[in-house]
Design an enzyme around this catalytic site. Sequence first.
Site, PDB file in Angstrom:
ATOM      1  N   HIS A  20       0.909  -1.151  -0.037  1.00 43.33           N
ATOM      2  CA  HIS A  20       0.112   0.036  -0.030  1.00 43.33           C
ATOM      3  C   HIS A  20       0.837   1.005   0.070  1.00 43.33           C
ATOM      4  O   HIS A  20       1.718   1.353   0.710  1.00 43.33           O
ATOM      5  CB  HIS A  20      -0.905  -0.134   1.187  1.00 43.33           C
ATOM      6  CG  HIS A  20      -1.780  -1.114   1.426  1.00 43.33           C
ATOM      7  ND1 HIS A  20      -2.930  -1.380   0.795  1.00 43.33           N
ATOM      8  CD2 HIS A  20      -1.500  -2.369   1.975  1.00 43.33           C
ATOM      9  CE1 HIS A  20      -3.528  -2.454   1.190  1.00 43.33           C
ATOM     10  NE2 HIS A  20      -2.781  -3.068   1.845  1.00 43.33           N
ATOM     11  N   HIS A  68      -1.887   9.977   6.066  1.00 41.23           N
ATOM     12  CA  HIS A  68      -3.013  10.701   5.027  1.00 41.23           C
ATOM     13  C   HIS A  68      -3.035  12.467   5.232  1.00 41.23           C
ATOM     14  O   HIS A  68      -3.171  12.977   4.266  1.00 41.23           O
ATOM     15  CB  HIS A  68      -4.352  10.125   5.202  1.00 41.23           C
ATOM     16  CG  HIS A  68      -4.647   8.832   4.495  1.00 41.23           C
ATOM     17  ND1 HIS A  68      -5.435   7.824   4.750  1.00 41.23           N
ATOM     18  CD2 HIS A  68      -3.628   8.150   3.429  1.00 41.23           C
ATOM     19  CE1 HIS A  68      -5.279   6.784   4.058  1.00 41.23           C
ATOM     20  NE2 HIS A  68      -4.125   6.975   3.276  1.00 41.23           N
ATOM     21  N   SER A 100      -3.071   1.649  -4.138  1.00 39.48           N
ATOM     22  CA  SER A 100      -3.371   2.962  -3.186  1.00 39.48           C
ATOM     23  C   SER A 100      -4.780   3.430  -3.654  1.00 39.48           C
ATOM     24  O   SER A 100      -5.267   3.239  -4.498  1.00 39.48           O
ATOM     25  CB  SER A 100      -2.478   4.071  -3.711  1.00 39.48           C
ATOM     26  OG  SER A 100      -2.583   5.249  -2.628  1.00 39.48           O
ATOM     27  N   THR A 101      -5.521   3.933  -2.592  1.00 41.02           N
ATOM     28  CA  THR A 101      -6.662   4.419  -2.607  1.00 41.02           C
ATOM     29  C   THR A 101      -6.724   5.932  -2.968  1.00 41.02           C
ATOM     30  O   THR A 101      -6.327   6.730  -2.290  1.00 41.02           O
ATOM     31  CB  THR A 101      -7.258   4.312  -1.103  1.00 41.02           C
ATOM     32  OG1 THR A 101      -6.852   3.118  -0.322  1.00 41.02           O
ATOM     33  CG2 THR A 101      -8.957   4.135  -1.236  1.00 41.02           C
ATOM     34  N   ASP A 142     -11.435   1.468  -0.944  1.00 46.64           N
ATOM     35  CA  ASP A 142     -11.449   1.210   0.645  1.00 46.64           C
ATOM     36  C   ASP A 142     -13.042   0.713   1.163  1.00 46.64           C
ATOM     37  O   ASP A 142     -13.751   1.486   0.640  1.00 46.64           O
ATOM     38  CB  ASP A 142     -11.289   2.488   1.372  1.00 46.64           C
ATOM     39  CG  ASP A 142     -11.054   2.561   2.946  1.00 46.64           C
ATOM     40  OD1 ASP A 142     -11.710   1.746   3.421  1.00 46.64           O
ATOM     41  OD2 ASP A 142     -10.500   3.405   3.378  1.00 46.64           O
ATOM     42  N   GLY A 175      -8.730  -1.865   3.458  1.00 42.76           N
ATOM     43  CA  GLY A 175      -9.363  -1.074   4.470  1.00 42.76           C
ATOM     44  C   GLY A 175      -9.569  -1.782   5.617  1.00 42.76           C
ATOM     45  O   GLY A 175      -9.646  -3.063   5.572  1.00 42.76           O
ATOM     46  N   HIS A 202      -8.190  -8.113  -0.275  1.00 44.84           N
ATOM     47  CA  HIS A 202      -7.993  -8.570   1.324  1.00 44.84           C
ATOM     48  C   HIS A 202      -9.448  -9.380   1.890  1.00 44.84           C
ATOM     49  O   HIS A 202     -10.365  -9.102   1.942  1.00 44.84           O
ATOM     50  CB  HIS A 202      -8.085  -7.468   2.264  1.00 44.84           C
ATOM     51  CG  HIS A 202      -6.757  -6.528   2.226  1.00 44.84           C
ATOM     52  ND1 HIS A 202      -6.434  -5.981   0.882  1.00 44.84           N
ATOM     53  CD2 HIS A 202      -5.905  -6.356   2.845  1.00 44.84           C
ATOM     54  CE1 HIS A 202      -5.169  -5.472   1.197  1.00 44.84           C
ATOM     55  NE2 HIS A 202      -4.762  -5.589   2.516  1.00 44.84           N
ATOM     56  N   GLU A 205      -9.081 -11.398   7.084  1.00 50.45           N
ATOM     57  CA  GLU A 205      -7.800 -10.891   7.666  1.00 50.45           C
ATOM     58  C   GLU A 205      -8.114 -10.947   9.221  1.00 50.45           C
ATOM     59  O   GLU A 205      -7.086 -10.812  10.075  1.00 50.45           O
ATOM     60  CB  GLU A 205      -7.464  -9.371   7.197  1.00 50.45           C
ATOM     61  CG  GLU A 205      -6.215  -8.565   7.760  1.00 50.45           C
ATOM     62  CD  GLU A 205      -6.185  -7.382   7.194  1.00 50.45           C
ATOM     63  OE1 GLU A 205      -7.007  -6.591   6.449  1.00 50.45           O
ATOM     64  OE2 GLU A 205      -5.049  -6.807   7.701  1.00 50.45           O
ATOM     65  N   ASP A 288       2.834  -3.003   4.284  1.00 50.92           N
ATOM     66  CA  ASP A 288       3.110  -1.463   4.847  1.00 50.92           C
ATOM     67  C   ASP A 288       4.427  -1.453   5.143  1.00 50.92           C
ATOM     68  O   ASP A 288       4.830  -1.363   6.494  1.00 50.92           O
ATOM     69  CB  ASP A 288       2.152  -1.013   5.756  1.00 50.92           C
ATOM     70  CG  ASP A 288       0.735  -1.044   5.213  1.00 50.92           C
ATOM     71  OD1 ASP A 288       0.105  -0.752   4.342  1.00 50.92           O
ATOM     72  OD2 ASP A 288       0.041  -2.125   5.738  1.00 50.92           O
TER      73      ASP A 288
HETATM   74  C1  LIG Z   1      -2.625  -3.959   8.004  1.00 48.33           C
HETATM   75  N1  LIG Z   1      -3.495  -4.427   7.060  1.00 48.33           N
HETATM   76  C2  LIG Z   1      -4.319  -3.899   6.155  1.00 48.33           C
HETATM   77  N2  LIG Z   1      -5.760  -3.808   6.101  1.00 48.33           N
HETATM   78  C3  LIG Z   1      -6.458  -3.491   5.395  1.00 48.33           C
HETATM   79  N3  LIG Z   1      -6.104  -2.452   4.437  1.00 48.33           N
HETATM   80  C4  LIG Z   1      -4.953  -2.023   4.808  1.00 48.33           C
HETATM   81  C5  LIG Z   1      -3.953  -2.586   5.472  1.00 48.33           C
HETATM   82  N4  LIG Z   1      -2.944  -1.980   5.565  1.00 48.33           N
HETATM   83  C6  LIG Z   1      -3.237  -0.836   4.493  1.00 48.33           C
HETATM   84  N5  LIG Z   1      -4.415  -0.697   4.288  1.00 48.33           N
HETATM   85  C7  LIG Z   1      -5.061   0.183   3.301  1.00 48.33           C
HETATM   86  O1  LIG Z   1      -4.331   0.958   2.711  1.00 48.33           O
HETATM   87  C8  LIG Z   1      -4.398   2.276   2.912  1.00 48.33           C
HETATM   88  C9  LIG Z   1      -3.013   3.083   3.192  1.00 48.33           C
HETATM   89  O2  LIG Z   1      -2.624   3.080   1.607  1.00 48.33           O
HETATM   90  P1  LIG Z   1      -3.075   3.990   0.563  1.00 48.33           P
HETATM   91  O3  LIG Z   1      -3.825   5.284   1.132  1.00 48.33           O
HETATM   92  O4  LIG Z   1      -4.393   3.396   0.039  1.00 48.33           O
HETATM   93  O5  LIG Z   1      -1.995   4.199  -0.234  1.00 48.33           O
HETATM   94  C10 LIG Z   1      -5.012   2.206   4.489  1.00 48.33           C
HETATM   95  O6  LIG Z   1      -5.717   3.513   4.885  1.00 48.33           O
HETATM   96  C11 LIG Z   1      -6.054   0.978   4.187  1.00 48.33           C
HETATM   97  O7  LIG Z   1      -7.169   1.121   3.465  1.00 48.33           O
HETATM   98 ZN   LIG Z   2      -2.718  -5.178   2.760  1.00 47.90          ZN
END
Ligand SMILES: CNc1ncnc2c1ncn2[C@@H]1O[C@H](COP(=O)(O)O)[C@@H](O)[C@H]1O
Ligand SMILES: [Zn+2]
Length: 348
Positions: A20, A68, A100-101, A142, A175, A202, A205, A288
């Site tokens: 992400h 963000h 990315s969102t 998301d 999300g 996802h 999870e 991440d």
């Molecule tokens: C830890 N496990 C996880 N589970 C679910 N969603 C996740 C995540 N880790 C990240 N994101 C998703 O990625 C966004 C951040 O990157 P972007 O703003 O999109 O680039 C988070 O806000 C979430 O929607």
């Molecule tokens: Zn993820």
Amino acid sequence: MENEADAFYRELPKVELHAHLNGSVSVNTIEKLISRKPHLNIEHGMTAIGKGQRRTLDECFQVFKVIHQLVDSEEDILMVATDVIREFAADGVKYLELRSTPREEKRTGLTKKGYIESVIKAIKNCKSEGLDIDVRFLVAIDRRNGTEVAMETVKLAEEFMQSTDGLVLGLDLSGDPTVGHGKDLLPALLRAKNCGLKLSLHLSEVPSQQEESNLLLSLPPDRIGHGTFLHPEMGGSQSLVDQVVTNNIPLELCLTSNVKGQTVPCYSKHHFQYWYQMGHPSIICTDDKGVFSTNLSQEYQLTATTFGLSHEAIWKLSQQAIDWIFAPDAVKQQLKQKWEAMKPQVFK
Ligand SMILES: CNc1ncnc2c1ncn2[C@@H]1O[C@H](COP(=O)(O)O)[C@@H](O)[C@H]1O
Ligand SMILES: [Zn+2]
């Protein structure tokens, strides 16, 4: 990052399929963002989870909110995406699917379209810099934002898939897994699938999502993120496992993310073991790298030390990931040749 991985893991050519963008921002880049926005009073401790630290998944999602705030203009996104791509390249990643969102931000005039365009621009800039990494983009939905936004996102992804000549390949569903329900997103995901966008979702999870997982597996998705609670030992079911196995859907597995986010109690209890032992396609990813203070070399090394995998087995794991990229076969062939050419040097 606390520990550098050993040379073998750093030199190992790697494929990253679950990253992400805003979760991958390094300390260096966060510093630049903080100095651009001192009035926000954000400190490093609020944007990353260090060694030995853990947070609930809920707290992890608070961290994304802070990031963000720091990344809210086209200029920020361009910088963040460029830095993230350079860092993956420096870590030996040869092929990267970033996700990315798209967000809009009234204050800075950021639109969802402008958001995606900034990421694409960063990808193209890195290519012209001559970085040895092939980067593609997955547009993320998301789950919290519901049916309409999901459909709007799919339409955007469709447009960009057509206009970017293969840079935009698919969709991610992510999300906070405790918010919203997959059934509301099914129409958008179906449309995406029918227009040729690949799907990485996802799934399971967190516990108790058998019903949703069952529904989403019926699509079926092209890859699964996490899948922590799919199998019976974790409260899932044999029928979910059977669906994943029958459709041969690869799992994107993110060890540090799951341990630090506390959905898995410790590295040795990670579900990598379950799926890998079955011979099911298992792909090591970071999720991440910024928030969880890791990198892909370190994740491969952790996998090796935790589950006793030899260098040969790790090589195979990184090579087999090529089979599950969303880019076309010609790209897979090129990557396979690259791996073969690099092998003597990595095993020197
Ligand atoms: C830890 N496990 C996880 N589970 C679910 N969603 C996740 C995540 N880790 C990240 N994101 C998703 O990625 C966004 C951040 O990157 P972007 O703003 O999109 O680039 C988070 O806000 C979430 O929607
Ligand atoms: Zn993820």
